[in-house]
Design an enzyme around this catalytic site. Structure first.
Site, PDB file in Angstrom:
ATOM      1  N   LYS A  98       6.434  -1.827   1.803  1.00 53.04           N
ATOM      2  CA  LYS A  98       5.265  -0.977   2.682  1.00 53.04           C
ATOM      3  C   LYS A  98       4.011  -1.985   2.390  1.00 53.04           C
ATOM      4  O   LYS A  98       3.172  -2.091   1.598  1.00 53.04           O
ATOM      5  CB  LYS A  98       4.917   0.145   2.005  1.00 53.04           C
ATOM      6  CG  LYS A  98       4.031   1.307   3.021  1.00 53.04           C
ATOM      7  CD  LYS A  98       4.044   2.620   2.796  1.00 53.04           C
ATOM      8  CE  LYS A  98       3.026   3.481   3.310  1.00 53.04           C
ATOM      9  NZ  LYS A  98       3.232   3.489   4.718  1.00 53.04           N
ATOM     10  N   GLU A 154      12.462   2.818  13.797  1.00 49.34           N
ATOM     11  CA  GLU A 154      11.636   3.833  13.599  1.00 49.34           C
ATOM     12  C   GLU A 154      10.605   3.887  14.362  1.00 49.34           C
ATOM     13  O   GLU A 154      10.509   3.130  15.620  1.00 49.34           O
ATOM     14  CB  GLU A 154      11.132   3.576  11.949  1.00 49.34           C
ATOM     15  CG  GLU A 154      10.512   2.310  11.736  1.00 49.34           C
ATOM     16  CD  GLU A 154       9.898   2.028  10.313  1.00 49.34           C
ATOM     17  OE1 GLU A 154       9.820   2.928   9.668  1.00 49.34           O
ATOM     18  OE2 GLU A 154       9.631   0.813   9.926  1.00 49.34           O
ATOM     19  N   LEU A 201      11.040   1.555   6.956  1.00 54.74           N
ATOM     20  CA  LEU A 201      10.515   2.204   5.673  1.00 54.74           C
ATOM     21  C   LEU A 201      10.902   3.406   5.158  1.00 54.74           C
ATOM     22  O   LEU A 201      11.461   4.434   6.321  1.00 54.74           O
ATOM     23  CB  LEU A 201       9.133   2.294   6.159  1.00 54.74           C
ATOM     24  CG  LEU A 201       8.132   2.938   4.891  1.00 54.74           C
ATOM     25  CD1 LEU A 201       7.823   1.488   4.055  1.00 54.74           C
ATOM     26  CD2 LEU A 201       6.970   3.685   5.062  1.00 54.74           C
ATOM     27  N   TYR A 223       0.775  -1.010   0.085  1.00 52.61           N
ATOM     28  CA  TYR A 223       0.059   0.027  -0.115  1.00 52.61           C
ATOM     29  C   TYR A 223       0.823   1.143  -0.100  1.00 52.61           C
ATOM     30  O   TYR A 223       2.098   1.091   0.093  1.00 52.61           O
ATOM     31  CB  TYR A 223      -1.045  -0.052   1.047  1.00 52.61           C
ATOM     32  CG  TYR A 223      -0.417   0.249   2.630  1.00 52.61           C
ATOM     33  CD1 TYR A 223       0.445  -0.548   3.263  1.00 52.61           C
ATOM     34  CD2 TYR A 223      -0.577   1.695   3.162  1.00 52.61           C
ATOM     35  CE1 TYR A 223       0.862  -0.127   4.513  1.00 52.61           C
ATOM     36  CE2 TYR A 223       0.012   1.841   4.439  1.00 52.61           C
ATOM     37  CZ  TYR A 223       0.839   0.888   5.091  1.00 52.61           C
ATOM     38  OH  TYR A 223       1.318   1.295   6.232  1.00 52.61           O
TER      39      TYR A 223
HETATM   40  N1  PDD Z   1       2.935   5.156   7.590  1.00 48.02           N
HETATM   41  N2  PDD Z   1       7.369   4.068   9.079  1.00 48.02           N
HETATM   42  C1  PDD Z   1       6.157   3.239   8.905  1.00 48.02           C
HETATM   43  C2  PDD Z   1       6.385   1.962   9.624  1.00 48.02           C
HETATM   44  C3  PDD Z   1       5.211   3.779   8.497  1.00 48.02           C
HETATM   45  O1  PDD Z   1       4.076   3.142   8.679  1.00 48.02           O
HETATM   46  C4  PDD Z   1       5.178   5.298   8.062  1.00 48.02           C
HETATM   47  C5  PDD Z   1       3.782   5.748   7.432  1.00 48.02           C
HETATM   48  C6  PDD Z   1       6.517   5.994   7.947  1.00 48.02           C
HETATM   49  C7  PDD Z   1       6.455   7.222   7.463  1.00 48.02           C
HETATM   50  O2  PDD Z   1       6.519   7.311   6.117  1.00 48.02           O
HETATM   51  P1  PDD Z   1       5.961   8.597   5.132  1.00 48.02           P
HETATM   52  O3  PDD Z   1       6.782   9.571   5.841  1.00 48.02           O
HETATM   53  O4  PDD Z   1       6.306   8.317   3.692  1.00 48.02           O
HETATM   54  O5  PDD Z   1       4.342   8.662   5.395  1.00 48.02           O
HETATM   55  C8  PDD Z   1       7.354   5.375   8.477  1.00 48.02           C
HETATM   56  C9  PDD Z   1       1.474   5.751   6.995  1.00 48.02           C
HETATM   57  C10 PDD Z   1       1.321   7.233   6.961  1.00 48.02           C
HETATM   58  C11 PDD Z   1       0.494   4.653   7.328  1.00 48.02           C
HETATM   59  O6  PDD Z   1       0.473   3.476   7.488  1.00 48.02           O
HETATM   60  O7  PDD Z   1      -0.783   5.077   7.659  1.00 48.02           O
END
Ligand code: PDD
Length: 284
Positions: free
Chosen positions: A144, A176, A200, A30
């Site tokens: 992801k 993270e 991620l 996703y």
């Molecule tokens: N999540 N690490 C993880 C495990 C994440 O699920 C996310 C973002 C990030 C941050 O990535 P970005 O800056 O590209 O949003 C880091 C999204 C927002 C979610 O699962 O809803």
């Protein structure tokens, strides 16, 4: 209005078969993409990461980038609110339950949009609380994947104690958050863990590092130990939906002064400014 396999429809009308491999195995990937003033933010970067995730699970990209853009713009046009976040989700389709990949089965493509609300200003002013936990996820956290059970369980540990996020530690090092990237600040230097298969590659993470570089904020990308996290002057959280937020309480202990710090304040202002100029650029 949502998009499902070529059609736009109200979310109430959307159905998927119970044998969808997303439902049975969590076999899919996703993306979450913010749109400000109805303009997609960092679309090219999100689509590159989507390709990386699809490659990671050996699933063909159902669309070219231009086709993605057209569909995502249609979704944004059909939903309320100038600021929205797009959730897009691709699974390996519907097939008799068998772990190995099915042959000649089209993927399931689902896209929805939700209003994107910035974090409340009181929370930005006070800072959020977080807890730490051992990172017990698999070792392809750069993909992801929709199979988020470990992330769900880890985030719930925070929710159980009314904290915002769970900061993850693997083998003594910061990886993270359960759904965010984490930075720390020590002695006025912004520190970011290096991208690897254990985290991620956040799009917001990249923006923050670019802003630090172009605004002479001292920064370093390197492994961060658990004790450095515990002794940080500031802890910052980033994600597409939360943007950039200060963590001021970690495992019930104040982070630094216990108030949002100077580097947070600078980066937050720079981020808001960057967002606005990006959107103006797209409108021109
Ligand atoms: N999540 N690490 C993880 C495990 C994440 O699920 C996310 C973002 C990030 C941050 O990535 P970005 O800056 O590209 O949003 C880091 C999204 C927002 C979610 O699962 O809803």
């Amino acid at each position: 209005m949502i998009y499902l396999n070529g059609k736009f429809m109200p979310i109430e009308d959307a159905c998927i078969p119970v044998l969808d491999r997303g439902f049975i195995f969590g076999d899919g990937v996703y993306e979450v993409i913010p749109a400000y003033s109805r303009k997609l933010f960092r679309l090219a970067e999100h689509l590159d990461r989507l390709q990386h995730s699809l490659d990671g699970i050996r699933l063909k990209n159902p669309f070219q980038n231009e086709e993605w853009k057209t569909i995502l713009e249609q979704i944004i046009a059909q939903n309320e609110g100038d600021d929205q976040y797009i959730y897009l989700h691709i699974t390996r389709g519907v097939a008799k339950r068998d772990h190995a990949f099915p042959v000649n089965v089209p993927p399931t493509v689902f896209i929805m949009s939700n209003p994107l609300l910035p974090p409340p200003s009181e929370l930005l002013a006070s800072g959020a609380s977080a807890i730490t936990a051992l990172d017990n996820r698999w070792i392809r956290c750069d993909v992801k994947a929709i199979s988020l059970l470990p992330n769900v369980l880890l985030r719930q540990l925070a929710a159980d104690v009314r904290a915002l996020e769970t900061v993850l530690i693997r083998d003594g090092f910061l990886t993270e958050g359960a759904a965010s990237n984490i930075f720390i600040v020590k002695d006025k230097v912004l520190l970011a863990p290096p991208k690897s298969h254990l985290m991620l590659p956040g799009i917001t993470y990249d923006v923050v590092l670019e802003l630090a570089a172009s605004n002479q904020i001292p920064h370093e990308i390197r492994e961060i130990t658990e004790s450095e996290v515990r002794n940080a002057d500031e802890i910052l959280l980033t994600s597409s939906t939360k943007e950039i937020m200060p963590i001021t309480l970690l495992d019930n202990k104040p982070v630094g002064s216990g108030k949002p710090g100077e580097i947070f304040a600078r980066l937050h202002t720079l981020y808001q400014h960057y967002k606005a100029t990006q959107m103006r650029g797209q409108l021109a």
